[in-house]
Design an enzyme around this catalytic site. Sequence first.
Site, PDB file in Angstrom:
ATOM      1  CB  CYS A  22      45.161 -35.220   7.352  1.00 30.26           C
ATOM      2  SG  CYS A  22      44.602 -33.671   6.652  1.00 30.26           S
ATOM      3  CG  ASP A  77      22.991 -14.098   4.846  1.00 36.30           C
ATOM      4  OD1 ASP A  77      22.226 -13.136   5.070  1.00 36.30           O
ATOM      5  OD2 ASP A  77      24.197 -13.955   4.573  1.00 36.30           O
ATOM      6  CB  CYS A 112      47.504 -32.353   8.855  1.00 30.35           C
ATOM      7  SG  CYS A 112      46.011 -31.960   9.786  1.00 30.35           S
ATOM      8  CG  ASP A 146      22.241  -7.027   5.496  1.00 34.06           C
ATOM      9  OD1 ASP A 146      21.718  -8.045   4.987  1.00 34.06           O
ATOM     10  OD2 ASP A 146      23.447  -6.977   5.804  1.00 34.06           O
ATOM     11  CB  CYS A 173      42.931 -33.155  11.434  1.00 37.97           C
ATOM     12  SG  CYS A 173      42.550 -33.359   9.698  1.00 37.97           S
TER      13      CYS A 173
HETATM   14  N1  GUN Z   1      27.397 -12.458   4.536  1.00 38.40           N
HETATM   15  C1  GUN Z   1      28.622 -11.875   4.590  1.00 38.40           C
HETATM   16  N2  GUN Z   1      28.511 -10.557   4.789  1.00 38.40           N
HETATM   17  C2  GUN Z   1      27.203 -10.272   4.875  1.00 38.40           C
HETATM   18  C3  GUN Z   1      26.460  -9.059   5.102  1.00 38.40           C
HETATM   19  O1  GUN Z   1      27.004  -7.975   5.261  1.00 38.40           O
HETATM   20  N3  GUN Z   1      25.089  -9.194   5.147  1.00 38.40           N
HETATM   21  C4  GUN Z   1      24.465 -10.386   4.999  1.00 38.40           C
HETATM   22  N4  GUN Z   1      23.138 -10.449   5.070  1.00 38.40           N
HETATM   23  N5  GUN Z   1      25.134 -11.528   4.769  1.00 38.40           N
HETATM   24  C5  GUN Z   1      26.492 -11.471   4.721  1.00 38.40           C
HETATM   25 ZN    ZN Z   2      44.210 -32.387   8.468  1.00 34.50          ZN
END
Ligand code: GUN
Ligand code: ZN
Length: 646
Positions: free
Chosen positions: A278, A88, A273, A123, A275
């Site tokens: 756990c 990201d 749980c 963005d 899993c």
């Molecule tokens: N992570 C969660 N929402 C967003 C988003 O709208 N844009 C970007 N780039 N990362 C995110």
């Molecule tokens: Zn669990």
Amino acid sequence: MFEIVRRDGLARIGRFSTRAGEIETPALLPVVNPKICTVPPKELREEFGFGALITNSYIIKNTPELREKALSEGLHSLLGFDGIIMTDSGTFQSHMYGEVEVTNKEMVDFQRDVGSDIGTVLDIFTEPYWTKKRTAESIEVTLERMQEACSLKGDMMINGVVQGSVYHDLREDCARRMAEMDIDVHPIGGVVPLMEQYRYSELVDVVIASKKGLDPSRPVHLFGAGHPMVLALAALMGCDLFDSASYAKFARDDRMMFIDGTYRLADMQSLDCNCPACRGHNISSLRKLPKGERTKTIARHNLYQITSELAMVKRYIREGRLWELAEMRCRAHPALLDALRRLKAHTAFLERYEPLSREGAMFYTGPESRARPQFLRYSERVMHRYVPPTDKAVLFPDAGKPYSRVYQQKFAEARRMGLTPVVMSPFGPVPAELDEIYPIAQSLFPSISDAETEKVSEDLTMDFISAMGFVETVSSEDIPEGPEETQEERDSADRLRAKAVARYQFGMEAADALFREPVELVKSRKTGKIRNVISDGEHVLSMRAGDGLYTLRAEGAARILDAVPAPAMRVVVDDDAAPFVSEGRNVFSRFVLSMDPEIRPMEEVAVVSSDGRLLATGRALLTAGETASFPKGVAVKVRSGSGDDA
Ligand code: GUN
Ligand code: ZN
């Protein structure tokens, strides 16, 4: 590159391939914070089977040791992960924690230079409370940055984030404009606040608006969606990728994810749980773990909840039952129930992608099930494509299926009286002739009905009665128990059925062409059911036992091509592919020149050459829009070629 393997609703099981390998979608990418690494990437891959993860390039860039290592050794080595790494861009960080000066170019260059497999544009995060003007202006900036990102990406794939706050027209427009660019994956962004505030019905509108504008051949990622309880619904709406930071964030706050919500360890009465994380623990032993170990155990628990739900979602897609799973899951929280109810506003859009039939039976889970596209499709077709054989109707209650077996004698007697038998089902009116088609026969409803569905069924039946122009409608109680149905009467009822199903499936004009007299029906000796339709000496149709609908034979397809103007029911392929198709090979999407936009998945189609000659019959696997955009994959599963193209 993305290819659809199976589909259900808008969901798809797909193969998404990148230079770092291939993953099957729907897939979830756990968020790895390179500074914390609650669960190490190696473990995410080996123990949990995650083939892809997402990390934040902004954090790496702003941490000198990490930045140097990433630039010199690459991201895969930095994280110790040889699967797919998505990064990201820092949009979310700068949005949530205050503006920090970085440019789009810097961020895209950096992601590319450290070897991210899928980078993200910087963005602008559009908040749900923003005005339309502010939202529209910031989308323009995002789109400009997107252009720039496409020119900088090199051989890295790029995420084109669809923004637009809660404004559907802006979302759709943003998606449409991004569809024109050289983008590889489309996250839907700006939705975290909607999910945090449980505004799931708005999330439904946002996702559907985005889907409407996007190119169907690109995977869609729902940014920030990683709670197991939303996965079925989000997949049903066509989201292919998800990410979760919550598994680790919640764990640090001692919060445990379950399929029905998130629970604080301090408030829980018991653990119960089983899993792998756990196992061996009870609530008090878990509480007593030292903080670090506890966080790690809860994070692993959260990941197991996510992976097991994702496996369940895939199983339901493969079985064609994702609607059922989404309906069950959406009962976990009233806000999710709102989302399910909201989906009804989008039924017409969803119907375009809904397969004609599926193998298993359809289970009703409550009045919300009526939002399923099959209900809408059935009521539209019965209204527009059914022709009653007489001008008087008799209404029967739904007392078990198949109706013509349950009411065999009564239907016969009604017909002797010149009445058209109609059953009031949860789908609305079902004329006796249509009682074996999907989904009428292949559906299960509770025997104790609910008021809402009863009311809708009544309303639809009344609309039908008036649309069909019946001059008189009587109740089934007025029909005496007559003598057994004779063979002759059964034959005549079968002829009505045969044509009514053809009208329902192919439309009026096509059915007239397919039923040119003399018509002979070949029936199964074992079940007595219609198997083949022979019209004027030609075998034009075969009826399938499974869904009560027809398979179109080449002779039948040729009749339809003569009688119904293009583009109806046609898939036109290019001349290079024509010889292969007429030998019976499947039609790949890249060879399709055009296709009737009304064709639904699993519908019978005629594959024709550019000059309109019949090459083969088969079943469409993709819609026209999908066929136009997918570079790979089968558009039509061909049954038999005409064989005359050699
Ligand atoms: N992570 C969660 N929402 C967003 C988003 O709208 N844009 C970007 N780039 N990362 C995110
Ligand atoms: Zn669990």
